[in-house]
Design an enzyme around this catalytic site. Structure first.
Site, PDB file in Angstrom:
ATOM      1  N   SER A   1      -9.738  -0.853   6.820  1.00  0.00           N
ATOM      2  CA  SER A   1      -9.323  -0.684   5.754  1.00  0.00           C
ATOM      3  C   SER A   1      -8.679  -1.948   5.006  1.00  0.00           C
ATOM      4  O   SER A   1      -8.344  -1.900   3.728  1.00  0.00           O
ATOM      5  CB  SER A   1      -8.398   0.342   5.448  1.00  0.00           C
TER       6      SER A   1
ATOM      7  N   SER B   1      -9.733   1.306   2.758  1.00  0.00           N
ATOM      8  CA  SER B   1      -9.163   2.298   1.704  1.00  0.00           C
ATOM      9  C   SER B   1      -7.715   1.594   1.041  1.00  0.00           C
ATOM     10  O   SER B   1      -7.250   1.997   0.220  1.00  0.00           O
ATOM     11  CB  SER B   1      -8.336   3.644   2.446  1.00  0.00           C
TER      12      SER B   1
ATOM     13  N   LYS C   1       0.769  -1.073  -0.057  1.00  0.00           N
ATOM     14  CA  LYS C   1      -0.103  -0.009  -0.048  1.00  0.00           C
ATOM     15  C   LYS C   1       0.952   1.383   0.163  1.00  0.00           C
ATOM     16  O   LYS C   1       1.892   1.302   0.628  1.00  0.00           O
ATOM     17  CB  LYS C   1      -0.876  -0.033   1.189  1.00  0.00           C
TER      18      LYS C   1
HETATM   19  N1  GLN Z   1     -13.495   3.828   5.885  1.00  0.00           N
HETATM   20  C1  GLN Z   1     -12.781   4.376   7.138  1.00  0.00           C
HETATM   21  C2  GLN Z   1     -12.451   5.732   6.874  1.00  0.00           C
HETATM   22  O1  GLN Z   1     -12.769   6.335   5.932  1.00  0.00           O
HETATM   23  C3  GLN Z   1     -11.617   3.663   7.463  1.00  0.00           C
HETATM   24  C4  GLN Z   1     -10.455   3.708   6.727  1.00  0.00           C
HETATM   25  C5  GLN Z   1      -9.105   2.898   7.411  1.00  0.00           C
HETATM   26  O2  GLN Z   1      -9.303   1.908   7.982  1.00  0.00           O
HETATM   27  N2  GLN Z   1      -8.281   3.600   7.030  1.00  0.00           N
HETATM   28  O3  GLN Z   1     -11.944   6.267   7.717  1.00  0.00           O
END
Ligand code: GLN
Length: 485
Positions: free
Chosen positions: A178, A154, A79
């Site tokens: 994420s 994400s 990532k």
């Molecule tokens: N979808 C969640 C957010 O928008 C979690 C994101 C994540 O785990 N980095 O913050």
């Protein structure tokens, strides 16, 4: 079977036996990437030359009889918020578009020590804020199961890369889901280890008290192998736990006879869980029971507050973490004329950050400001403790907890509004709030789209989590299904 269809474990066996070289493996993966990447768009940067060089070194070492780790020669995708020395590390944000870190994250160092060639950096929501990878400043990643749908987020690039067999393994980060949520939507295994299990040194922070790095894989065994590489204490991360790392693979097949599993009432029978997802999860619970586990319903009364608590704490921490991107120290700086330093900050940040990031910085700054701190931030911390206590109480009776990973399967681009996007994490966020461990394992399909089962374990029980997931995986064949692409 083609090379890219082999699991990391199968590849590692062939590599160790000399049936295949690391160079051939890397070449095979780039062939696969060339064949599907224009449709999937998982990578923001491919590192072919470096991967080939690494593979050649590994082959030489093996020929010379040097000891190599179990994953030596097995490629990995990373990532794009994990610092990779000399390679672009952008967080998929314009503000870091040209950033090349002078050092490697600890997990990257460990992958190097394990002799794993990095095939590329993967797409993500800008600074890990999002649930669909659509917030990337650079490109849209598509779900390999249905190119009209999102891969989740994400870490959508990492999940899609593994699901599309563009890499056998990948690293992601999970602040509110994420890793697990995109793993569920892409039909693969993804794990958020316990807070402190894996060093965050070199992870570009979003919300430091919630962030954790973890593995993506197509099977539970592969997930265990990768966790083994990255887990363990790191003196450079004060929150990394100084605890021994168990042998995760050795105990995988110990079974789940007699294990007590709590079925989280609010997240299985509650509002918003799609009927198709609920049906698959209930079937999976039956399977766990048939394997000898004792499953019963449990209520975590404060769990419904997880979402509001998260959207105070995460933006508060992000507003502080992202203050460093100011156009002075590193990253993008505005080219426009500026009247003073504050104008430089404002113009740089206005140009460099996307809308969602700016929104969260403002929200967090507000929640931390004098006069509102007690009402919002402090209150959220108190409720966080209540949620954690719900989990502590559950551990008195249960070895594991279970619920869906995501309330829905993958949705079409643009189908969800901002609220629906945020609600995509209702099942995963409580795990970060409580700092415990969670894993998503494929548990079937709804309308052709993958569904994930989430297993949740007490702190540092990754071995048990993997063991239960393995038992379930071996009793089903969801993990053997691949998208047609
Ligand atoms: N979808 C969640 C957010 O928008 C979690 C994101 C994540 O785990 N980095 O913050």
């Amino acid at each position: 079977m083609q090379l890219h269809e082999l699991t990391a474990y199968e590849l590692s066996k062939k590599l160790a036996a000399g049936e295949i070289s690391a160079r051939e493996v890397v070449a095979g993966y780039y062939e696969r990437i060339q064949a599907v990447e224009d449709r999937v768009q998982a990578f923001v940067c491919q590192t072919r030359e470096l991967a080939e060089k690494k593979a050649a070194e590994i082959d030489e070492k093996r020929a010379a009889g040097e000891p190599l780790g179990p994953l030596a020669g097995v490629p990995i995708a990373v990532k794009d918020l994990l610092c990779t020395k000399g390679l672009p590390t952008t967080c998929c944000s314009k503000i870091l578009e040209d950033f090349r870190p002078p050092y490697d994250a600890t997990v990257i160092e460990r992958c190097h020590q394990a002799h794993m060639p990095i095939v590329g950096k993967t797409n993500m929501d800008e600074f890990a804020m999002g649930s669909s990878t659509e917030n990337s400043a650079f490109q849209v990643t598509r779900n390999p199961w249905d190119l009209e749908t999102v891969p989740g987020g994400s870490s959508g690039g990492s999940a899609a890369a593994v699901a599309a067999c563009e890499a056998p393994l990948a690293l992601g980060s999970d602040t509110g889901g994420s890793i697990r949520q995109p793993a569920a939507l892409c039909g693969i295994v993804g794990m958020k280890p316990t807070y402190g299990r894996v060093s965050r040194y070199g992870l570009i922070a979003y919300a430091s008290s919630l962030d954790q790095i973890g593995p993506f894989a197509r099977t539970v065994t592969d997930c265990a192998l990768l966790l083994q590489v990255i887990a363990g204490h790191d003196p450079r991360d004060a929150t990394s736990a100084d605890l021994p790392v168990p042998d995760y693979v050795a105990t995988l097949d110990a079974g789940i006879e007699g294990l007590k599993i709590g079925v989280i009432r609010e997240l299985v029978y509650g509002q918003g869980i799609h009927p198709g997802v609920k049906a698959r999860v209930l079937e999976a619970i039956d399977t766990l029971q048939n394997l000898g586990a004792e499953c019963e319903e449990v209520s975590l009364p404060n769990i419904d507050y997880s979402m509001p608590v998260y959207y105070i704490i995460a933006p508060a921490e992000c507003s502080s973490n992202l203050a460093r991107f100011d156009g002075v120290r590193y990253g993008h700086r505005t080219n426009r004329s500026v009247s003073d330093i504050y104008d430089l900050f404002a113009k740089t940040r206005g140009e460099g950050f996307g809308e969602e990031v700016r929104l969260r910085i403002m929200l967090g700054t507000y929640a931390l400001s004098t006069g509102y701190y007690d009402a919002y931030y402090l209150k959220a911390l108190k409720v966080r403790t209540l949620i954690k206590k719900d989990f502590d109480t559950a551990w008195e009776k249960y070895d594991l907890l279970v619920c869906p990973t995501s309330p829905t399967t993958a949705w079409k681009f643009g189908e969800f509004d901002q609220l629906a996007l945020k609600l995509a994490d209702i099942c995963t966020i409580p795990v970060n709030i409580a700092g415990v461990a969670g894993l998503s394992v494929p548990c079937g399909f709804d309308d052709g789209k993958p569904v994930g089962l989430q297993l949740i374990g007490k702190p540092f029980s990754e071995d048990l989590l993997l063991r239960a997931a393995y038992a379930y995986e071996q009793a089903t064949d969801w993990h053997k299904q691949r998208p047609a692409l």
